[in-house]
Design an enzyme around this catalytic site. Structure first.
Site, PDB file in Angstrom:
ATOM      1  N   LYS A 136       0.841  -1.195   0.000  1.00 55.48           N
ATOM      2  CA  LYS A 136       0.000   0.000   0.000  1.00 55.48           C
ATOM      3  C   LYS A 136       0.875   1.243   0.000  1.00 55.48           C
ATOM      4  O   LYS A 136       2.076   1.185   0.263  1.00 55.48           O
ATOM      5  CB  LYS A 136      -0.928  -0.007   1.216  1.00 55.48           C
ATOM      6  CG  LYS A 136      -0.200  -0.006   2.555  1.00 55.48           C
ATOM      7  CD  LYS A 136      -1.177  -0.054   3.711  1.00 55.48           C
ATOM      8  CE  LYS A 136      -0.439  -0.014   5.042  1.00 55.48           C
ATOM      9  NZ  LYS A 136      -1.362   0.009   6.194  1.00 55.48           N
ATOM     10  N   ARG A 161      -9.983   0.651  15.299  1.00 54.14           N
ATOM     11  CA  ARG A 161      -9.976   1.454  14.080  1.00 54.14           C
ATOM     12  C   ARG A 161     -11.071   0.932  13.150  1.00 54.14           C
ATOM     13  O   ARG A 161     -12.037   1.615  12.869  1.00 54.14           O
ATOM     14  CB  ARG A 161      -8.594   1.401  13.416  1.00 54.14           C
ATOM     15  CG  ARG A 161      -8.441   2.326  12.224  1.00 54.14           C
ATOM     16  CD  ARG A 161      -6.985   2.442  11.791  1.00 54.14           C
ATOM     17  NE  ARG A 161      -6.421   1.169  11.354  1.00 54.14           N
ATOM     18  CZ  ARG A 161      -5.146   1.025  10.964  1.00 54.14           C
ATOM     19  NH1 ARG A 161      -4.339   2.071  10.989  1.00 54.14           N
ATOM     20  NH2 ARG A 161      -4.698  -0.145  10.577  1.00 54.14           N
ATOM     21  N   TYR A 217      14.811  32.121   2.685  1.00 55.64           N
ATOM     22  CA  TYR A 217      13.640  32.945   3.003  1.00 55.64           C
ATOM     23  C   TYR A 217      13.699  33.470   4.447  1.00 55.64           C
ATOM     24  O   TYR A 217      13.994  32.714   5.375  1.00 55.64           O
ATOM     25  CB  TYR A 217      12.358  32.137   2.823  1.00 55.64           C
ATOM     26  CG  TYR A 217      11.979  31.906   1.377  1.00 55.64           C
ATOM     27  CD1 TYR A 217      11.646  32.967   0.539  1.00 55.64           C
ATOM     28  CD2 TYR A 217      11.946  30.618   0.855  1.00 55.64           C
ATOM     29  CE1 TYR A 217      11.297  32.764  -0.784  1.00 55.64           C
ATOM     30  CE2 TYR A 217      11.591  30.392  -0.472  1.00 55.64           C
ATOM     31  CZ  TYR A 217      11.270  31.470  -1.286  1.00 55.64           C
ATOM     32  OH  TYR A 217      10.922  31.265  -2.588  1.00 55.64           O
ATOM     33  N   MET A 253      10.574  25.204  -1.680  1.00 55.48           N
ATOM     34  CA  MET A 253       9.777  24.212  -2.411  1.00 55.48           C
ATOM     35  C   MET A 253      10.650  23.262  -3.226  1.00 55.48           C
ATOM     36  O   MET A 253      10.444  22.046  -3.210  1.00 55.48           O
ATOM     37  CB  MET A 253       8.789  24.917  -3.340  1.00 55.48           C
ATOM     38  CG  MET A 253       7.893  23.953  -4.111  1.00 55.48           C
ATOM     39  SD  MET A 253       6.739  24.781  -5.210  1.00 55.48           S
ATOM     40  CE  MET A 253       5.622  25.514  -4.029  1.00 55.48           C
TER      41      MET A 253
END
Length: 832
Positions: free
Chosen positions: A502, A600, A726, A775
């Site tokens: 998964k 769950r 930044y 980014m």
């Protein structure tokens, strides 16, 4: 020539059944790698986990008629087979190949050590191929299985053999010595690699030295103190024996003390290293196109051997200067036009071609399998015989398209053209192919590049490989296989394995990992959502797949693609049953999830009576497994809770199974429970993060699977007080150097690792993040690391910087780091 009758005599086995004497040329140990059935001898090996006798019927049906077995067989089951019964098939394999080795009286070089074995072997091949017809170990075939498969390749036409040998525990080298029986030995070095099975480093050295018990010469470096002492003690015993003429002679080299080859200087300049030495007071030197210490050491070993062989120094210098990189792995990369490229373009021989074709078959992602193949040099066979064998190999492996490059393969093109389903083209040179190259000729193909080094297939690779972002995630498929075996060794033979793929296989890629698992015979796959399972089915995965979070909107896809849903509530059970009835299907497989304390998803104890009533004699649904989820199996402080979960699961599953009236698979163990709670193995275990090399207990001998790496885009030299990034959050406290690297939070590098929290490896040293992670880029403080340059490789996590460490810095878990790596980061898969 070998046949069943002669092999039976060699092995002193019982010829249970004799139906003829066809010639035997190939040894088959893995039923998945059958290529030449008529001339193969199948030897089913038996381990704690797997008994290969179970595959006899499969290979018999494919045309194999010669078997060496260690178990009695049902009379008449294999009426056309020759069957030899022995006590132990592994011992039989070793005995047969040791007998084969005795027929050859050529120099045989045996190589062992902690590191460098494969490089030394391949460099010796490069250095000596013009003078000898060489047989050598394919890739790094140096184990109890790999060595006999290597030595079995010896043929009368060979004039030199080079084999490597590795061991993982005491007693193993004695078997390999009898098989290799080297006349010349090279002990590369000694280190901590693969030391788990030994008491200490001296025991490991002495065990490895057994390989040279009957050798004439041993080459080694005196600079490893423990190695030198052990060799001298070994020589005092073996060197004085009369078991072979003259005893064992030593050829030593050293950078520190007197030796046969005394290294007096190593000068590195412009990616070259000049090595100066004295040999019998004569000054000598070589230049190699490498500057790392490992390559220098490996080259000196090769140099020592060439001196021993009496080669002219001018020839040695010329060949050393042309040494090339050794491809230690098969890489799978994304190519143009939705192609996949497997690059193995540094050597070409039948042994490594077979290995590469097996990998190509294993990674069958596209409808077309293509091989670009150069002339195979120095095979020792006539071209007609050689390329008939290659053509048969391609046919057996289901290759659809061949591009042959070289005058020899082109002369024998009829061998390939007579194969109906194989399209073939031929070119005299690599340059001719490049001149005619049209990218549109390659669409949706898996392409294997397999060429001898002189054909420079790396030029073809540049044309076919997709130009990618320089931040890549390398996935070591060999490490995945290793980790699976580590867990399998802890299981009962009857316990099945469900592998969790998964979340894009924890960031490692879905199809590539699933295909490897299917190839290795894993019993089940598990995905989170139906669309993941559908994607696997579309790409050729046929094994059972459980969907852990089935949504009503996905029921159509589950039914269409034969996926198996987890059912965790009575409402979901009713909804899915209604869909099955509408579809007209019966006995559709489902998996029942029980809630034993995770709270769950899952049926609770009070639900079992109604659940049992709904499932009993249900013609539409068939329960394949009943399972639950452990909440804290890795935590010793929660062992009582885990015990209570197990007891509740036993109680609930027993009640349900009793009502159903038939046995179902039960499973509750995850990766950590396999090790820590063996009583909960039951019928199947679910292997997840451990498969990818993450072990919370630190008790497993796992290998890291993933390496995230990027490169330096630019170097900046800053004055005191200048800021970086930044917001100017990082301030230079003195003259500083920063390296801007090509990774940011859009690639999955957490922003919370800004301003020195996170670190990366640059030139083997940790460099802290300088400023805020952006980014697409971030900066590292490399002031303390000399000579960092644009283009340098940067390790984000991998060998030397585990992903667990990165997760600790980010105050999270490895799962989040691995699954958070962006899909724009290209995955490169490789097999060692």
């Amino acid at each position: 020539m070998y046949n069943a009758e002669s092999i039976s005599k060699v092995l002193k086995g019982e010829l249970l059944q004799h139906t003829g004497n066809p010639e035997i040329e190939h040894i088959l140990l893995d039923s998945r790698k059958l290529t030449f059935p008529e001339t193969s001898l199948f030897i089913p090996l038996v381990s704690n986990r797997r008994n290969a006798h179970q595959y006899m019927e499969e290979v018999y049906e494919k045309g194999v008629s010669n078997f060496v077995v260690s178990e009695p067989l049902e009379p008449g089951k294999f009426p056309k087979a020759n069957i030899i019964l022995v006590k132990d098939t592994m011992n039989a394999l070793h005995a047969l190949v040791a007998f084969h080795r005795q027929h050859f009286h050529i120099p045989v070089i045996g190589i062992t050590g902690s590191n460098g074995k494969t490089v030394v072997k391949e460099w010796l091949y490069q250095l000596l191929e013009k003078d000898y017809n060489i047989v050598r170990s394919p890739k790094s075939y140096n184990s109890q299985i790999g060595v006999p498969l290597s030595v079995w390749q010896m043929k009368p036409e060979h004039t030199l053999a080079i084999f490597e040998a590795g061991i993982s525990q005491p007693g193993e080298m004695e078997h390999l010595e009898k098989i290799i029986r080297p006349t010349i030995g090279i002990f590369t070095n000694i280190g901590e690699a693969h030391s788990e099975g030994f008491l200490n480093i001296r025991q490991k050295i002495n065990e490895k030295l057994v390989l040279f018990s009957k050798s004439d010469l041993l080459i080694y470096s005196k600079d490893y103190l423990a190695l030198n002492e052990c060799v001298n003690a070994f020589h005092n015993v073996v060197g004085k024996k009369d078991n072979h003429e003259g005893g064992l002679q030593l050829f030593t080299w050293s950078r520190k003390t007197d030796a046969d080859l005394r290294i007096i200087a190593v000068d590195k300049n412009n990616n070259q290293a000049r090595i100066d030495a004295l040999y019998k007071t004569e000054p000598l030197h070589i230049t190699i196109p490498f500057v790392d210490e490992g390559s220098i050491e490996n080259a000196i070993h090769c140099w020592a051997l060439m001196i021993h062989l009496g080669m002219d120094q001018a020839v040695i210098q010329q060949r050393m200067d042309q040494l090339g990189n050794i491809a230690m792995r098969l890489e799978l990369k994304q190519g143009i036009n939705n192609c996949s490229i497997i690059n193995d373009s540094y050597n070409s021989d039948l042994g490594s071609l077979t290995i590469a074709l097996d990998f190509l078959q294993q990674q069958h992602q596209h409808p077309t399998l293509t091989v670009i193949l150069s002339d195979i040099l120095q095979s020792g066979k006539s071209d007609a015989t050689l390329y008939e064998e290659v053509a048969s190999l391609l046919q057996q492996k289901g290759i659809n398209k061949l591009i042959g490059i070289g005058k020899n393969i082109g002369r024998e093109k009829k061998s390939f053209q007579q194969i109906t389903d194989l399209k073939s083209q031929f070119y005299l040179t690599t340059e001719e192919f490049i001149q005619s190259f049209n990218s549109q000729d390659f669409q949706h193909e898996t392409i294997l590049l397999k060429g001898a080094r002189i054909f420079e297939f790396e030029r073809i690779g540049k044309l076919l490989e997709q130009k990618v972002h320089q931040t890549i995630l390398e996935i070591n498929l060999s490490a995945v296989s290793h980790n699976i075996k580590q867990y399998q060794a802890l299981l009962q033979p009857s316990t099945k394995v469900m592998a969790m793929v998964k979340a894009f296989s924890y960031g490692s890629g879905s199809f590539e990992i699933a295909n490897l698992l299917q190839f290795h015979g894993i019993d089940y796959l598990a995905v989170a959502y139906a669309d993941e399972g559908v994607e696997l089915r579309r790409t050729g995965i046929t094994m059972p797949i459980m969907v852990m979070n089935p949504e009503p909107s996905s029921f159509d896809a589950i039914l269409q693609w034969n996926l198996e849903p987890e059912i965790y509530s009575l409402h979901l059970l009713q909804q899915f049953e209604e869909e099955v009835i509408i579809s007209g299907k019966t006995n559709f497989p489902i998996h029942i999830k029980l809630d034993t304390g995770m709270h769950r998803l899952g049926f609770e104890k009070k639900d079992i009576p109604e659940l049992a009533l709904r499932l009993t004699d249900n013609e539409y649904l068939k329960v394949k497994s009943v399972f639950s989820h452990l909440a804290a199996s890795e935590d010793p402080s929660k062992d009582l809770f885990t015990k209570l979960q197990g007891e509740l699961f036993f109680e609930m599953s027993h009640e349900l199974q009793k009502a159903l009236g038939n046995a179902v698979i039960r499973h509750i163990s995850n990766s950590s429970a396999i090790l820590r709670h063996p009583n909960l193995q039951l019928d199947m275990v679910r292997l997840g993060i451990g498969m990818y090399g993450i072990d919370s207990s630190n008790e497993m001998q796992l290998r890291p699977v993933s390496t995230l790496k990027t490169t330096v885009a630019q170097i900046k030299h800053l004055e005191t007080g200048e800021t970086v990034g930044y917001g100017g959050k990082w301030v230079a406290k003195g003259p500083s150097v920063t390296a801007t690297v090509r990774i940011g939070y859009a690639d999955g590098y957490p922003r919370r690792l800004s301003n020195g929290v996170g670190k990366m490896l640059v030139r083997g040293q940790l460099a802290p993040v300088a400023g805020i992670v952006a980014m697409d880029m971030l900066m590292l403080d490399v002031t303390h690391i000399p000579d960092v340059a644009e283009g340098d490789e940067v390790i984000v996590f991998g060998e030397g910087l585990p992903v667990q460490q990165l997760a600790d810095w980010a105050e999270t878990i490895p799962y989040e780091i691995l699954t958070g790596i962006s899909q724009r980061v290209k995955r490169v898969y490789f097999q060692e």
